[in-house]
Design an enzyme around this catalytic site. Structure first.
Site, PDB file in Angstrom:
ATOM      1  N   GLU A  17       0.831  -1.199   0.000  1.00 55.69           N
ATOM      2  CA  GLU A  17       0.000   0.000   0.000  1.00 55.69           C
ATOM      3  C   GLU A  17       0.869   1.254   0.000  1.00 55.69           C
ATOM      4  O   GLU A  17       1.991   1.241   0.507  1.00 55.69           O
ATOM      5  CB  GLU A  17      -0.882   0.034   1.258  1.00 55.69           C
ATOM      6  CG  GLU A  17      -1.724  -1.204   1.454  1.00 55.69           C
ATOM      7  CD  GLU A  17      -2.291  -1.288   2.868  1.00 55.69           C
ATOM      8  OE1 GLU A  17      -2.076  -0.345   3.664  1.00 55.69           O
ATOM      9  OE2 GLU A  17      -2.943  -2.295   3.184  1.00 55.69           O
ATOM     10  N   CYS A  19       3.226   8.311   1.949  1.00 59.04           N
ATOM     11  CA  CYS A  19       3.641   7.241   2.858  1.00 59.04           C
ATOM     12  C   CYS A  19       3.842   5.983   2.018  1.00 59.04           C
ATOM     13  O   CYS A  19       2.905   5.522   1.354  1.00 59.04           O
ATOM     14  CB  CYS A  19       2.576   7.025   3.925  1.00 59.04           C
ATOM     15  SG  CYS A  19       2.960   5.713   5.097  1.00 59.04           S
ATOM     16  N   CYS A  43       5.517  -7.589   6.914  1.00 58.63           N
ATOM     17  CA  CYS A  43       6.505  -7.101   7.879  1.00 58.63           C
ATOM     18  C   CYS A  43       6.844  -8.236   8.825  1.00 58.63           C
ATOM     19  O   CYS A  43       5.970  -9.024   9.209  1.00 58.63           O
ATOM     20  CB  CYS A  43       5.947  -5.905   8.662  1.00 58.63           C
ATOM     21  SG  CYS A  43       7.129  -5.196   9.844  1.00 58.63           S
ATOM     22  N   CYS A 100       4.508  -6.899  15.511  1.00 57.01           N
ATOM     23  CA  CYS A 100       3.834  -6.064  16.509  1.00 57.01           C
ATOM     24  C   CYS A 100       2.354  -6.454  16.565  1.00 57.01           C
ATOM     25  O   CYS A 100       1.673  -6.441  15.534  1.00 57.01           O
ATOM     26  CB  CYS A 100       3.986  -4.590  16.164  1.00 57.01           C
ATOM     27  SG  CYS A 100       5.720  -4.077  16.053  1.00 57.01           S
ATOM     28  N   CYS A 108      -0.587  -4.241  14.975  1.00 58.27           N
ATOM     29  CA  CYS A 108      -0.411  -3.792  13.592  1.00 58.27           C
ATOM     30  C   CYS A 108      -0.893  -4.866  12.619  1.00 58.27           C
ATOM     31  O   CYS A 108      -0.461  -6.019  12.690  1.00 58.27           O
ATOM     32  CB  CYS A 108       1.062  -3.484  13.341  1.00 58.27           C
ATOM     33  SG  CYS A 108       1.467  -3.077  11.636  1.00 58.27           S
ATOM     34  N   GLY A 143       6.026  -2.737   6.207  1.00 55.80           N
ATOM     35  CA  GLY A 143       7.404  -3.192   6.324  1.00 55.80           C
ATOM     36  C   GLY A 143       8.231  -2.382   7.307  1.00 55.80           C
ATOM     37  O   GLY A 143       7.886  -1.270   7.699  1.00 55.80           O
ATOM     38  N   SER A 163      11.528   5.439   9.081  1.00 52.91           N
ATOM     39  CA  SER A 163      11.076   4.959  10.387  1.00 52.91           C
ATOM     40  C   SER A 163      11.670   3.596  10.705  1.00 52.91           C
ATOM     41  O   SER A 163      12.082   2.850   9.815  1.00 52.91           O
ATOM     42  CB  SER A 163       9.544   4.877  10.425  1.00 52.91           C
ATOM     43  OG  SER A 163       9.090   3.822   9.602  1.00 52.91           O
ATOM     44  N   SER A 210       9.725   4.313  16.148  1.00 51.84           N
ATOM     45  CA  SER A 210       8.407   3.873  16.606  1.00 51.84           C
ATOM     46  C   SER A 210       8.569   3.283  18.001  1.00 51.84           C
ATOM     47  O   SER A 210       8.824   2.091  18.166  1.00 51.84           O
ATOM     48  CB  SER A 210       7.831   2.837  15.629  1.00 51.84           C
ATOM     49  OG  SER A 210       7.626   3.419  14.359  1.00 51.84           O
ATOM     50  N   CYS A 247      -2.180   0.994   8.494  1.00 53.27           N
ATOM     51  CA  CYS A 247      -1.247   0.262   7.649  1.00 53.27           C
ATOM     52  C   CYS A 247      -1.591  -1.221   7.623  1.00 53.27           C
ATOM     53  O   CYS A 247      -1.727  -1.865   8.654  1.00 53.27           O
ATOM     54  CB  CYS A 247       0.164   0.453   8.194  1.00 53.27           C
ATOM     55  SG  CYS A 247       1.405  -0.485   7.307  1.00 53.27           S
TER      56      CYS A 247
END
Length: 405
Positions: A131, A150, A157, A161, A164, A211, A245, A268, A391
């Site tokens: 995305e 973005c 990823c 987490c 997420c 990611g 990030s 983050s 995300c």
């Protein structure tokens, strides 16, 4: 197996969740090294300036064609050689076959905020979905207009987490440099079409899509160098308009510090204490908060660029005022100059999530605590809640509907 209840507070006296944040038995592993799945064939964007010249000469073309091709790509944002009328027609086909494989196929596009926020779902070579989100912010009394993109750096990823959507989907593969850059070229084409009211070209890029950028360090760094290379060999952006990030891969932060590129580093963090962050950011079990903030401070000291501390506020999990005080102390003890800025993010929950955004009064108390410590703080302007804005939501839905892998 113990059935003892979890302690209500950490050794430092901070409140801890009563139950584990990851669903028992379904905790994802942290994967730093991406699976070696098929990427697209090498693209013109993946070549260095010297390699581009060598490539056209090997094809029997004069060296000036390399600059001509790069101008179509990076100035006119056109990746289809069949459109390039200043190249002989026979040559266009050769160039397309040699260096212009298909990179991104648009699957869907959604917009909101009166057309100033556009989220696109792309299918990569091999079928993976990623995305990108384009956000235009009109000028105000205090700020000039800007258009931020973005972008994603991996399909999926590996950081696991639990809050997420991308992390819970796992890692599929690293994206190639060309796939990363192509997201920006596509956004600029969209802007040139007038599809986003009042917007010009992309002025800011944030590696905050799908990611962990530092887990795909080589391709991300090459993409950044392409973004800042002067036209026609790159896009010609300012490095100060680029934000990279990370959840805290300290060796890569140290490597980026040594690159000498004045981009913004965004950490983050989401919790200032290891007890809670170990659960929110599983990579913290390897790279702890103190070491991470030391690396971030060193980045700020070396580059002169203020670090952004990203902190997603989650109701009754990490939004207590005493945690804000711990965060403030962590920042201030490393330097009383404004080396860090806290960017608070009201959580954009995923469907079925056990987490949601903080109560307004808790958010206000968190902000007030940081301000009392004279820590620069802002609350992010959230966008895209009505278009699967968090995300990974759009890609997860796309996989469920069978449009990608």
């Amino acid at each position: 197996m113990t059935t003892d209840p979890r302690p209500a507070t950490s050794p430092s006296g901070l409140v801890l969740p009563i139950t584990p944040l990851a669903e028992p038995g379904k905790e994802m592993p942290v994967v730093v090294r991406s699976p070696r799945r098929t990427k697209p064939p090498k693209h013109w964007i993946d070549l260095s300036i010297e390699e581009r010249v060598d490539a056209v000469k090997e094809m029997g073309l004069p060296g000036f064609r390399a600059k001509q091709i790069s101008e179509h790509v990076f100035v006119h944002h056109d990746l289809d050689p069949e459109n390039w009328t200043d190249l002989p027609k026979a040559v266009r086909g050769q160039v397309a076959d040699a260096w212009f494989p298909e990179l991104l196929t648009e699957v869907s596009r959604q917009s909101c905020d009166n057309g100033t926020t556009v989220k696109t779902l792309w299918r990569l070579h091999g079928g993976s979905l990623v995305e990108s989100v384009l956000m235009h912010y009109p000028a105000t009394r205090h700020n000039s207009a800007r258009t931020t993109l973005c972008i994603s750096s991996q399909a999926g990823c590996g950081m696991a987490c639990p809050f997420c959507a991308t992390g819970q989907g796992g890692i599929q593969r690293n994206m190639a440099t060309s796939e990363i850059v192509a997201q920006v070229l596509a956004a600029d084409r969209l802007l040139e079409s007038g599809a986003v009211p009042g917007a010009g070209r992309v002025s800011n890029i944030v590696f905050m899509g799908m990611g962990e950028p530092m887990a795909n360090y080589k391709a991300v760094l090459a993409a950044v160098r392409t973004f800042i290379a002067p036209a026609p060999h790159g896009i010609g952006m300012s490095a100060r308009g680029i934000t990279i990030s990370t959840v805290g891969l300290i060796p890569r932060i140290k490597a980026l510090t040594e690159e000498g590129i004045p981009a913004t580093l965004a950490v983050s963090l989401h919790a200032p204490d290891d007890e809670l962050r170990d659960e929110l950011i599983p990579a913290n079990r390897r790279w702890k908060v103190d070491a991470l903030l030391d690396a971030a401070w060193e980045y700020a000291r070396t580059t002169g660029r203020r670090v952004s501390i990203e902190y997603a506020l989650m109701r009754d999990i990490n939004d207590q005022a005493d945690r804000a005080a711990v965060l403030a102390r962590q920042i201030r003890r490393r330097g009383d100059w404004t080396w860090a800025h806290v960017n608070l993010i009201p959580l954009n929950p995923t469907p079925g999530s056990r987490w949601t955004a903080s109560r307004p009064e808790d958010q206000d108390a968190f902000v007030a605590t940081l301000e009392r410590w004279k820590i620069p703080v802002t609350v992010r302007d959230t966008r895209g809640k009505e278009i699967d804005g968090a995300c990974g939501q759009l890609a997860a839905r796309g996989r469920a509907e069978g449009v990608g892998v």
